[in-house]
Design an enzyme around this catalytic site. Sequence first.
Site, PDB file in Angstrom:
ATOM      1  N   LEU A  80       3.053  -7.054   0.060  1.00  0.00           N
ATOM      2  CA  LEU A  80       2.831  -6.268  -1.157  1.00  0.00           C
ATOM      3  C   LEU A  80       1.560  -6.683  -1.887  1.00  0.00           C
ATOM      4  CD1 LEU A  80       6.493  -6.169  -2.557  1.00  0.00           C
ATOM      5  CD2 LEU A  80       5.300  -4.430  -1.206  1.00  0.00           C
ATOM      6  N   CYS A  81       0.584  -7.165  -1.165  1.00  0.00           N
ATOM      7  CA  CYS A  81      -0.662  -7.693  -1.719  1.00  0.00           C
ATOM      8  C   CYS A  81      -1.789  -6.680  -1.523  1.00  0.00           C
ATOM      9  CB  CYS A  81      -0.986  -9.010  -0.993  1.00  0.00           C
ATOM     10  SG  CYS A  81      -2.528  -9.805  -1.479  1.00  0.00           S
TER      11      CYS A  81
END
Length: 163
Positions: A37-38
Amino acid sequence: MADPTFHDFTALTIDGELRAMSEYRGRLVLVVNTATLCAFTPQLTGLQELHDRFSAHGFTVLGFPSDQFHQEPGTDEEIQEVCTSTFEVTFPLFSKIDVNGSSAHPLWQWMCAQKAGVIGGRIAWNFTKFLIDGEGKVLRRYAPPVPPGRIARRIESELGLRP
């Protein structure tokens, strides 16, 4: 006793099996702390491209998911699903770990001690990369924003693929 090398460590794979890093003796390895989720998560595609391009020449990418920056909340199973289905990752993935602090995985403590980053030995963010030679020594540390494609020339050079 000799100083430890990369090959003296073990880690749990994302499937829960203990793997000795000595299995990678003689191979050039790029070790990366990952998160799904970066903002840098699309680097998984570039890491897979490096793995595909150079694995037959003695190169391997190793992914170590970490939630220390709150961008990898999933279970190992969920992480593996995202990595394989969305990014078509086939390089080895390991069980989620800590990369900083007293609970950091011993391999990551060792790598940080070998090559400090801009903020000292700590990992600044997801997608910090360590290039390890076939003898188990850290050659270089790459900051998170460095795209995998920018490491290709160094990989070619280390593998003897450049004149």
